[in-house]
Scaffold this motif. Structure first.
Motif, PDB file in Angstrom:
ATOM      1  N   THR A  33       0.820  -1.099   0.045  1.00 27.07           N
ATOM      2  CA  THR A  33      -0.380  -0.038   0.038  1.00 27.07           C
ATOM      3  C   THR A  33       0.947   1.178   0.051  1.00 27.07           C
ATOM      4  O   THR A  33       0.234   2.360  -0.350  1.00 27.07           O
ATOM      5  N   SER A  34       1.876   1.123   0.444  1.00 29.92           N
ATOM      6  CA  SER A  34       2.886   2.431   0.553  1.00 29.92           C
ATOM      7  C   SER A  34       3.283   2.685  -0.934  1.00 29.92           C
ATOM      8  O   SER A  34       3.364   4.278  -1.097  1.00 29.92           O
ATOM      9  N   SER A  35       3.200   2.262  -1.902  1.00 28.57           N
ATOM     10  CA  SER A  35       3.607   2.632  -3.357  1.00 28.57           C
ATOM     11  C   SER A  35       2.223   2.974  -4.120  1.00 28.57           C
ATOM     12  O   SER A  35       2.408   3.089  -5.151  1.00 28.57           O
ATOM     13  N   VAL A  36       1.105   2.948  -3.632  1.00 27.07           N
ATOM     14  CA  VAL A  36      -0.355   2.955  -4.450  1.00 27.07           C
ATOM     15  C   VAL A  36      -0.709   4.215  -3.862  1.00 27.07           C
ATOM     16  O   VAL A  36      -0.807   4.607  -2.825  1.00 27.07           O
ATOM     17  N   LYS A  37      -1.305   4.935  -5.076  1.00 28.54           N
ATOM     18  CA  LYS A  37      -1.834   6.170  -5.001  1.00 28.54           C
ATOM     19  C   LYS A  37      -3.216   5.916  -4.216  1.00 28.54           C
ATOM     20  O   LYS A  37      -3.750   4.865  -4.214  1.00 28.54           O
ATOM     21  N   LEU A  38      -3.823   7.039  -3.680  1.00 25.13           N
ATOM     22  CA  LEU A  38      -4.930   6.702  -2.786  1.00 25.13           C
ATOM     23  C   LEU A  38      -6.046   6.392  -3.893  1.00 25.13           C
ATOM     24  O   LEU A  38      -6.926   5.312  -3.483  1.00 25.13           O
ATOM     25  N   GLY A  39      -6.402   6.859  -4.801  1.00 17.98           N
ATOM     26  CA  GLY A  39      -7.431   6.671  -5.783  1.00 17.98           C
ATOM     27  C   GLY A  39      -7.273   4.971  -6.183  1.00 17.98           C
ATOM     28  O   GLY A  39      -8.138   4.248  -6.261  1.00 17.98           O
ATOM     29  N   ASP A  40      -5.953   4.579  -6.686  1.00 23.61           N
ATOM     30  CA  ASP A  40      -5.793   3.386  -7.041  1.00 23.61           C
ATOM     31  C   ASP A  40      -5.980   2.559  -5.589  1.00 23.61           C
ATOM     32  O   ASP A  40      -6.447   1.123  -5.840  1.00 23.61           O
ATOM     33  N   ARG A  41      -5.716   2.913  -4.444  1.00 29.19           N
ATOM     34  CA  ARG A  41      -5.992   1.990  -3.464  1.00 29.19           C
ATOM     35  C   ARG A  41      -7.430   1.592  -3.185  1.00 29.19           C
ATOM     36  O   ARG A  41      -7.893   0.636  -2.897  1.00 29.19           O
ATOM     37  N   LYS A  42      -8.095   2.728  -3.248  1.00 32.54           N
ATOM     38  CA  LYS A  42      -9.793   2.401  -3.334  1.00 32.54           C
ATOM     39  C   LYS A  42     -10.228   1.664  -4.389  1.00 32.54           C
ATOM     40  O   LYS A  42     -10.956   0.655  -4.223  1.00 32.54           O
ATOM     41  N   ALA A  43      -9.698   1.750  -5.352  1.00 28.56           N
ATOM     42  CA  ALA A  43      -9.972   0.790  -6.777  1.00 28.56           C
ATOM     43  C   ALA A  43      -9.589  -0.818  -6.472  1.00 28.56           C
ATOM     44  O   ALA A  43     -10.335  -1.661  -6.528  1.00 28.56           O
ATOM     45  N   GLN A  44      -8.444  -0.859  -5.891  1.00 29.09           N
ATOM     46  CA  GLN A  44      -8.057  -2.196  -5.409  1.00 29.09           C
ATOM     47  C   GLN A  44      -8.892  -2.700  -4.397  1.00 29.09           C
ATOM     48  O   GLN A  44      -9.123  -4.036  -4.365  1.00 29.09           O
ATOM     49  N   ALA A  45      -9.168  -2.057  -3.590  1.00 33.66           N
ATOM     50  CA  ALA A  45     -10.179  -2.263  -2.261  1.00 33.66           C
ATOM     51  C   ALA A  45     -11.350  -2.775  -2.671  1.00 33.66           C
ATOM     52  O   ALA A  45     -11.848  -3.775  -2.423  1.00 33.66           O
ATOM     53  N   ASP A  46     -11.934  -2.009  -3.806  1.00 35.15           N
ATOM     54  CA  ASP A  46     -13.232  -2.632  -4.608  1.00 35.15           C
ATOM     55  C   ASP A  46     -13.013  -3.616  -4.949  1.00 35.15           C
ATOM     56  O   ASP A  46     -13.950  -4.693  -5.040  1.00 35.15           O
ATOM     57  N   ARG A  47     -11.959  -3.969  -5.667  1.00 31.74           N
ATOM     58  CA  ARG A  47     -11.651  -5.313  -6.351  1.00 31.74           C
ATOM     59  C   ARG A  47     -11.480  -6.412  -5.303  1.00 31.74           C
ATOM     60  O   ARG A  47     -12.296  -7.426  -5.600  1.00 31.74           O
ATOM     61  N   PHE A  48     -10.790  -6.179  -4.215  1.00 28.87           N
ATOM     62  CA  PHE A  48     -10.817  -7.240  -3.324  1.00 28.87           C
ATOM     63  C   PHE A  48     -12.169  -7.596  -2.611  1.00 28.87           C
ATOM     64  O   PHE A  48     -12.574  -8.518  -2.336  1.00 28.87           O
ATOM     65  N   TYR A  49     -13.099  -6.417  -2.565  1.00 25.58           N
ATOM     66  CA  TYR A  49     -14.372  -6.443  -1.951  1.00 25.58           C
ATOM     67  C   TYR A  49     -15.358  -7.139  -2.875  1.00 25.58           C
ATOM     68  O   TYR A  49     -15.909  -8.307  -2.483  1.00 25.58           O
ATOM     69  N   HIS A  50     -15.002  -6.969  -3.995  1.00 26.38           N
ATOM     70  CA  HIS A  50     -16.303  -7.927  -5.017  1.00 26.38           C
ATOM     71  C   HIS A  50     -15.490  -9.143  -5.104  1.00 26.38           C
ATOM     72  O   HIS A  50     -16.410 -10.417  -5.427  1.00 26.38           O
ATOM     73  N   LEU A  51     -14.247  -9.639  -4.980  1.00 26.75           N
ATOM     74  CA  LEU A  51     -13.899 -10.920  -5.029  1.00 26.75           C
ATOM     75  C   LEU A  51     -14.258 -11.624  -3.790  1.00 26.75           C
ATOM     76  O   LEU A  51     -14.807 -12.818  -3.847  1.00 26.75           O
ATOM     77  N   GLY A  52     -14.125 -10.836  -2.551  1.00 24.97           N
ATOM     78  CA  GLY A  52     -14.866 -11.502  -1.316  1.00 24.97           C
ATOM     79  C   GLY A  52     -16.328 -11.713  -1.532  1.00 24.97           C
ATOM     80  O   GLY A  52     -16.898 -12.726  -1.134  1.00 24.97           O
ATOM     81  N   LEU A  53     -16.906 -10.779  -2.108  1.00 27.04           N
ATOM     82  CA  LEU A  53     -18.529 -10.921  -2.117  1.00 27.04           C
ATOM     83  C   LEU A  53     -18.822 -12.132  -2.892  1.00 27.04           C
ATOM     84  O   LEU A  53     -19.845 -12.920  -2.430  1.00 27.04           O
ATOM     85  N   ASN A  54     -18.093 -12.502  -4.170  1.00 28.11           N
ATOM     86  CA  ASN A  54     -18.440 -13.540  -4.864  1.00 28.11           C
ATOM     87  C   ASN A  54     -18.131 -14.684  -4.477  1.00 28.11           C
ATOM     88  O   ASN A  54     -19.003 -15.862  -4.097  1.00 28.11           O
ATOM     89  N   GLU A  55     -17.047 -14.683  -3.389  1.00 30.06           N
ATOM     90  CA  GLU A  55     -16.818 -16.044  -2.489  1.00 30.06           C
ATOM     91  C   GLU A  55     -17.811 -16.063  -1.295  1.00 30.06           C
ATOM     92  O   GLU A  55     -18.204 -17.300  -1.175  1.00 30.06           O
ATOM     93  N   TYR A  56     -18.170 -15.023  -0.832  1.00 28.90           N
ATOM     94  CA  TYR A  56     -19.109 -15.269   0.269  1.00 28.90           C
ATOM     95  C   TYR A  56     -20.562 -15.691  -0.339  1.00 28.90           C
ATOM     96  O   TYR A  56     -21.039 -16.726   0.191  1.00 28.90           O
TER      97      TYR A  56
END
Length: 94
Positions: A33-56
């Motif tokens: 996370t240290s090398s990722v910009k804030l907007g990119d971090r939010k986009a990656q967070a959404d990506r992990f969230y949707h992966l988790g949601l599908n697994e849920y």
């Protein structure tokens, strides 16, 4: 004609597996996370969230918990990831 369908299904399955394997190996690289910009971090967070949601939804609760936790590492204020991590932890009894 039937052989073409079988061959297509086989090749499609191999392609899907290759994409899944590539995604699995790249997800840990995303967590720096240290090398990722804030907007990119939010986009990656959404990506992990949707992966988790599908697994849920598929009742793969351990995997879902990991992805919700990764989403929260990228964006600690991600409400969806917070809520579903609580749900998953209650299902898993942790």
């Amino acid at each position: 004609m039937r052989i073409n369908r079988i061959l297509f299904s086989f090749i499609f399955g191999i392609g899907c597996f290759a994409l899944w394997a590539a995604e699995e190996s790249s997800t840990d690289k995303i967590l720096d996370t240290s090398s990722v910009k804030l907007g990119d971090r939010k986009a990656q967070a959404d990506r992990f969230y949707h992966l988790g949601l599908n697994e849920y939804k598929q009742r793969q609760y351990s995997e879902a918990a990991q992805n919700f936790a990764k989403a929260l590492r990228m964006d600690p204020y991600h409400e969806g990831a917070q809520n579903y991590l609580i749900r998953v932890e209650s299902v898993l009894g942790t």
